[in-house]
Design a protein around this motif. Sequence first.
Motif, short mmCIF file in Angstrom:
data_model
loop_
_atom_site.label_atom_id
_atom_site.label_comp_id
_atom_site.label_asym_id
_atom_site.label_seq_id
_atom_site.Cartn_x
_atom_site.Cartn_y
_atom_site.Cartn_z
N GLU A 163 -14.13 27.75 -3.80
CA GLU A 163 -12.84 27.11 -3.53
C GLU A 163 -12.26 27.59 -2.20
O GLU A 163 -11.72 26.79 -1.42
N LYS A 164 -12.40 28.89 -1.94
CA LYS A 164 -11.90 29.44 -0.68
C LYS A 164 -12.65 28.85 0.51
O LYS A 164 -12.06 28.50 1.53
N LYS A 165 -13.98 28.72 0.35
CA LYS A 165 -14.80 28.14 1.42
C LYS A 165 -14.42 26.68 1.67
O LYS A 165 -14.28 26.25 2.82
N GLU A 166 -14.21 25.93 0.57
CA GLU A 166 -13.84 24.52 0.70
C GLU A 166 -12.47 24.37 1.34
O GLU A 166 -12.25 23.45 2.14
N ARG A 167 -11.54 25.28 0.99
CA ARG A 167 -10.21 25.23 1.62
C ARG A 167 -10.32 25.47 3.11
O ARG A 167 -9.65 24.82 3.92
N GLY A 168 -11.20 26.43 3.49
CA GLY A 168 -11.40 26.71 4.91
C GLY A 168 -12.01 25.51 5.63
O GLY A 168 -11.59 25.17 6.75
N GLN A 169 -12.99 24.86 4.98
CA GLN A 169 -13.62 23.69 5.60
C GLN A 169 -12.63 22.54 5.73
O GLN A 169 -12.62 21.83 6.75
N THR A 170 -11.80 22.37 4.71
CA THR A 170 -10.80 21.31 4.75
C THR A 170 -9.79 21.56 5.85
O THR A 170 -9.40 20.65 6.59
N ALA A 171 -9.35 22.82 5.98
CA ALA A 171 -8.39 23.17 7.03
C ALA A 171 -8.98 22.90 8.41
O ALA A 171 -8.31 22.36 9.31
N ALA A 172 -10.26 23.29 8.59
CA ALA A 172 -10.92 23.05 9.89
C ALA A 172 -11.06 21.56 10.17
O ALA A 172 -10.87 21.10 11.30
N LEU A 173 -11.38 20.79 9.13
CA LEU A 173 -11.54 19.34 9.29
C LEU A 173 -10.22 18.68 9.67
O LEU A 173 -10.15 17.88 10.61
N LEU A 174 -9.14 19.06 8.95
CA LEU A 174 -7.84 18.48 9.26
C LEU A 174 -7.37 18.88 10.66
O LEU A 174 -6.76 18.07 11.36
N ALA A 175 -7.68 20.11 11.03
CA ALA A 175 -7.30 20.56 12.38
C ALA A 175 -8.05 19.75 13.44
O ALA A 175 -7.48 19.38 14.48
N ALA A 176 -9.32 19.45 13.18
CA ALA A 176 -10.12 18.67 14.13
C ALA A 176 -9.59 17.25 14.26
O ALA A 176 -9.51 16.69 15.35
#
Length: 402
Positions: free
Chosen positions: A214-227
């Motif tokens: 879940e932590k990894k997915e949250r990080g990936q989601t944050a990076a995606l939204l930032a991009a």
Amino acid sequence: MASLGQQGGEDSDDGMDEFMDKFKTHKYKNAFNESTWEEEFDKIPMFMKNAPEDFDPTTHPDLACIQSIIHDDDRTPEDKAQSFKAEGNEYFKEKNYKRAIVSYSEGLKINCNDPELHVVLYTNRAAAHFHLGNMRSALNDAVSAKKLKPTHLKALVRGAQCCMQLRNYGDALQWCDEGLSVDPTDKKLLELRRNADIQKREAERDARKAKLKEKKERGQTAALLAAIKERGVKLATVQKPARRASDSEDEEGDEGQVTAGMVELDLDRLMSKEATGHRVFLDENGALQWPVLFLYPEHRQTDFISAFCETSNFLDHLAVMFGEELPPWDTYRKYLPQNLQMFFEEAESEQFHQVSMTTPLLKVLQHSRYMVKDGTPCFIVMVTGSPFSKQFLSGKKVYWLK
């Protein structure tokens, strides 16, 4: 009239005579023996003169039932509770667990002054609930039995079993430890404790893995939204997120529109029906890969590309889709890459923008009038100058996007 009545009577008598003649010739199979009928009669509970010396309610339930009816007012609460326990045990042996629960419950309602009997009734009812799969009820009864008698081994075993079925492995270990303090050699409790310990460790391991995922997915989601936000791509959703009191005016998007920085609540809702299981993602090179939908309104057909790199242009994909092998619905072989024109429609108007086939996807997504709906960029493809194209665009404002 009289003759008719007489005739009816004669018919009736004739029938009775025939019945009696037949009755005389056929011996009744279940009749008493002429020489021992008194002894046999005395064995029927309703007509017994004296109860058998070896009388036991469990072996003579019919007699016990009759006695309870006749002498119920004279019996002590303990005797009544014992009868219900015996009745429940009979049902339990027959695997009629629902009836057993009713009998044990009636025994508990009497509220006799024998705590040991109450313990047994609770424990037995817990067992019946357990066999029916009512784990919560079974556990509650085991708890009640343990309160009355903390050292009752059957209640402790049943409590541990219920906790195992409910996957409360920590509680199961506690029940086992309490039981083993009473009997350290009990095989059931030793086996239950071993399994509870294994399951508890596995559950804790799975919880840690899920938390890390879940932590990894949250990080990936944050990076995606930032991009997405960094590129200035606008996203449209059907529902506008609720505004919090702490939000400032400049943080709000237009109604029906969500900017990239506000989509954090749920990326899954950005997937269209056509793109089920696919959504935009960042590849290993940091480029956005979008699911893209092509519409061919003339033939009511669609094409779907699950991963369209933002740096690729449209001609690269159309050259593959309409290369050497054209689709079967293109009967007149008109959909050649050089014959095609492509448009996007503004989300809230009928204005169309024509897109050059050599334009990279990202440039179109960054256009001030383009909005990604349901997480999937969508484009209309038609044959240039075809009668359908002219009719389709008739009366619509069309802008050119190089």
